[in-house]
Design a protein around this motif. Structure first.
Motif, mmCIF file in Angstrom:
data_model
loop_
_atom_site.group_PDB
_atom_site.id
_atom_site.type_symbol
_atom_site.label_atom_id
_atom_site.label_comp_id
_atom_site.label_asym_id
_atom_site.label_seq_id
_atom_site.Cartn_x
_atom_site.Cartn_y
_atom_site.Cartn_z
ATOM 1 N N LEU A 185 7.237 1.643 -11.057
ATOM 2 C CA LEU A 185 5.915 0.866 -11.071
ATOM 3 C C LEU A 185 5.100 2.378 -12.444
ATOM 4 C CD1 LEU A 185 2.906 0.389 -10.304
ATOM 5 C CD2 LEU A 185 2.849 2.558 -9.613
ATOM 6 N N THR A 186 5.620 2.991 -12.818
ATOM 7 C CA THR A 186 4.755 4.248 -14.233
ATOM 8 C C THR A 186 5.858 3.513 -15.279
ATOM 9 O OG1 THR A 186 5.799 5.825 -13.545
ATOM 10 C CG2 THR A 186 4.448 5.681 -12.523
ATOM 11 N N ASP A 187 7.280 3.503 -15.487
ATOM 12 C CA ASP A 187 8.040 2.348 -16.790
ATOM 13 C C ASP A 187 7.342 1.992 -17.276
ATOM 14 O OD1 ASP A 187 9.061 5.804 -16.595
ATOM 15 O OD2 ASP A 187 10.686 5.018 -17.261
ATOM 16 N N PRO A 188 7.641 1.012 -16.022
ATOM 17 C CA PRO A 188 7.183 -0.612 -16.738
ATOM 18 C C PRO A 188 5.425 -1.542 -17.592
ATOM 19 C CG PRO A 188 8.637 -0.972 -14.665
ATOM 20 C CD PRO A 188 8.594 0.693 -15.089
ATOM 21 N N TRP A 189 4.570 -0.397 -16.901
ATOM 22 C CA TRP A 189 3.646 -0.210 -16.611
ATOM 23 C C TRP A 189 2.663 0.248 -17.734
ATOM 24 C CZ3 TRP A 189 -0.890 -1.934 -13.249
ATOM 25 C CH2 TRP A 189 -1.772 -1.518 -13.345
ATOM 26 N N GLN A 190 3.631 1.804 -18.289
ATOM 27 C CA GLN A 190 3.561 2.587 -19.414
ATOM 28 C C GLN A 190 3.871 0.950 -20.306
ATOM 29 O OE1 GLN A 190 1.725 4.883 -19.827
ATOM 30 N NE2 GLN A 190 2.007 4.777 -22.346
ATOM 31 N N ALA A 191 4.759 0.850 -20.335
ATOM 32 C CA ALA A 191 5.584 -0.078 -21.540
ATOM 33 C C ALA A 191 5.292 -1.199 -21.192
ATOM 34 C CB ALA A 191 7.316 -0.461 -20.734
ATOM 35 N N ALA A 192 4.428 -1.922 -20.737
ATOM 36 C CA ALA A 192 3.336 -2.577 -21.071
ATOM 37 C C ALA A 192 1.978 -2.402 -22.040
ATOM 38 C CB ALA A 192 2.794 -3.477 -19.909
ATOM 39 N N VAL A 193 1.595 -1.037 -21.254
ATOM 40 C CA VAL A 193 0.349 -0.911 -22.025
ATOM 41 C C VAL A 193 0.798 -0.757 -23.503
ATOM 42 C CG1 VAL A 193 -0.680 1.367 -22.172
ATOM 43 C CG2 VAL A 193 -0.287 -0.196 -20.218
ATOM 44 N N PRO A 212 0.784 -1.215 0.131
ATOM 45 C CA PRO A 212 0.274 0.173 0.237
ATOM 46 C C PRO A 212 0.865 1.102 -0.062
ATOM 47 C CG PRO A 212 -1.109 -1.560 1.319
ATOM 48 C CD PRO A 212 0.202 -1.932 0.898
ATOM 49 N N GLN A 213 2.195 1.338 0.606
ATOM 50 C CA GLN A 213 2.399 2.835 0.132
ATOM 51 C C GLN A 213 4.370 2.077 -0.223
ATOM 52 O OE1 GLN A 213 2.580 4.559 4.561
ATOM 53 N NE2 GLN A 213 2.935 2.442 5.818
ATOM 54 N N GLY A 214 5.209 3.097 -0.575
ATOM 55 C CA GLY A 214 6.648 2.453 0.010
ATOM 56 C C GLY A 214 7.266 2.206 -1.674
ATOM 57 N N VAL A 215 6.169 2.216 -2.807
ATOM 58 C CA VAL A 215 7.017 1.616 -4.549
ATOM 59 C C VAL A 215 7.229 2.894 -4.982
ATOM 60 C CG1 VAL A 215 4.755 2.218 -5.860
ATOM 61 C CG2 VAL A 215 6.463 0.777 -6.271
ATOM 62 N N GLU A 216 8.745 2.473 -5.290
ATOM 63 C CA GLU A 216 9.161 3.503 -6.330
ATOM 64 C C GLU A 216 8.829 3.917 -7.681
ATOM 65 O OE1 GLU A 216 11.417 7.004 -6.717
ATOM 66 O OE2 GLU A 216 12.021 5.504 -5.099
ATOM 67 N N GLN A 217 7.856 4.800 -7.831
ATOM 68 C CA GLN A 217 6.348 5.364 -9.064
ATOM 69 C C GLN A 217 7.342 5.068 -9.862
ATOM 70 O OE1 GLN A 217 4.477 8.599 -8.513
ATOM 71 N NE2 GLN A 217 4.448 9.698 -10.680
ATOM 72 N N GLN A 258 0.046 4.357 -2.121
ATOM 73 C CA GLN A 258 1.123 5.570 -2.197
ATOM 74 C C GLN A 258 2.449 5.483 -2.564
ATOM 75 O OE1 GLN A 258 0.054 9.088 -1.256
ATOM 76 N NE2 GLN A 258 1.823 9.201 -2.353
ATOM 77 N N ALA A 259 2.960 6.394 -4.111
ATOM 78 C CA ALA A 259 4.060 5.430 -4.354
ATOM 79 C C ALA A 259 5.241 7.349 -4.147
ATOM 80 C CB ALA A 259 3.909 6.105 -5.617
ATOM 81 N N LEU A 303 -3.205 -3.707 -11.155
ATOM 82 C CA LEU A 303 -1.641 -3.011 -9.985
ATOM 83 C C LEU A 303 -2.711 -4.271 -8.472
ATOM 84 C CD1 LEU A 303 -0.780 -1.223 -8.707
ATOM 85 C CD2 LEU A 303 -2.337 -0.036 -8.229
ATOM 86 N N VAL A 304 -1.774 -4.742 -8.242
ATOM 87 C CA VAL A 304 -2.547 -5.796 -7.292
ATOM 88 C C VAL A 304 -1.426 -5.491 -5.834
ATOM 89 C CG1 VAL A 304 -2.531 -8.288 -6.112
ATOM 90 C CG2 VAL A 304 -2.651 -7.628 -8.954
ATOM 91 N N SER A 305 -2.645 -5.278 -5.166
ATOM 92 C CA SER A 305 -1.620 -4.772 -3.247
ATOM 93 C C SER A 305 -2.390 -5.698 -2.723
ATOM 94 C CB SER A 305 -2.173 -2.779 -3.191
ATOM 95 O OG SER A 305 -1.385 -2.383 -1.869
ATOM 96 N N THR A 306 -1.331 -5.423 -1.093
ATOM 97 C CA THR A 306 -2.472 -6.495 0.404
ATOM 98 C C THR A 306 -3.602 -6.090 0.672
ATOM 99 O OG1 THR A 306 -0.907 -5.344 1.423
ATOM 100 C CG2 THR A 306 0.137 -7.250 0.413
ATOM 101 N N LYS A 307 -3.712 -4.602 0.318
ATOM 102 C CA LYS A 307 -5.192 -4.237 0.839
ATOM 103 C C LYS A 307 -5.903 -3.481 -0.529
ATOM 104 C CE LYS A 307 -3.213 -3.745 5.624
ATOM 105 N NZ LYS A 307 -2.546 -2.178 6.212
#
Length: 180
Positions: free
Chosen positions: A17-25, A9-14, A42-43, A33-37
């Motif tokens: 997350l966003t660069d690989p996400w955009q590359a996949a798109v 839920p917190q602590g990911v380096e934005q 919060q990035a 986006l899967v999380s524990t809650k």
């Protein structure tokens, strides 16, 4: 291809997350986006709060069967929170059990260590993890991107945000070949 992006839920380096996400798109894939809650994650930009992102699926309510691959973004706190969550650790381990490809960058291999899936594998990470990886039975190398095919699946690892371009190109290529 449907790709899980697992974060706490917190602590990911934005940017991790966003660069690989955009590359996949951009490659025509469906990142999830899967999380524990439920709610939002919060990035961070290093230690400063950045953007928040809506959680699409909760780790305890989904399974590796629903995805073609897994991406583990880094950030110092993100994998530390994930490795304390039994459902998250089990979720990561199930990708290895099922032979599905996994990609991890920066501090993310801490979650791999907790899932006990680095033994016999060669990988890279942020340099401060090298002892943890070695103690877990893996071999740490200082390379921009490392692809390891020891075991039933491929593992793509990278060191830091400066390696993101190579990381994204490599994990997308490996995931496409594995799905092929």
């Amino acid at each position: 291809m449907r790709i899980a992006f697992l974060t706490a839920p917190q602590g990911v380096e934005q940017v991790e997350l966003t660069d690989p996400w955009q590359a996949a798109v951009d490659a025509g894939h469906e990142p999830v986006l899967v999380s524990t809650k439920p709610g939002k994650i919060q990035a961070f930009h290093h230690l400063d709060k950045a953007d928040s992102f809506p959680v699409q699926e909760v780790v305890g309510e989904t399974s590796a069967d629903s995805y073609d691959g897994l991406v583990l973004p880094g950030g110092v706190a993100n994998p530390d929170f994930l490795r304390l969550d039994e459902a998250a650790v089990s979720f990561v381990g199930s990708f290895f059990e099922q032979g599905r490809p996994v990609a991890a960058i920066c501090h993310a291999p801490w979650t791999l260590v907790e899932a006990d899936v680095v033994r016999g594998r060669v990988l890279t990470s942020w340099p401060s993890l090298r002892t943890d990886i070695r103690n877990a039975g893996g071999t740490w190398v200082d390379e921009q991107v490392k692809v390891c095919d020891h075991g039933p699946n491929k593992l793509v690892t990278s060191r830091k945000p400066a390696d993101l371009k190579a990381f994204c190109e490599t994990f997308l290529d490996v995931f496409a070949k594995e799905a092929g």
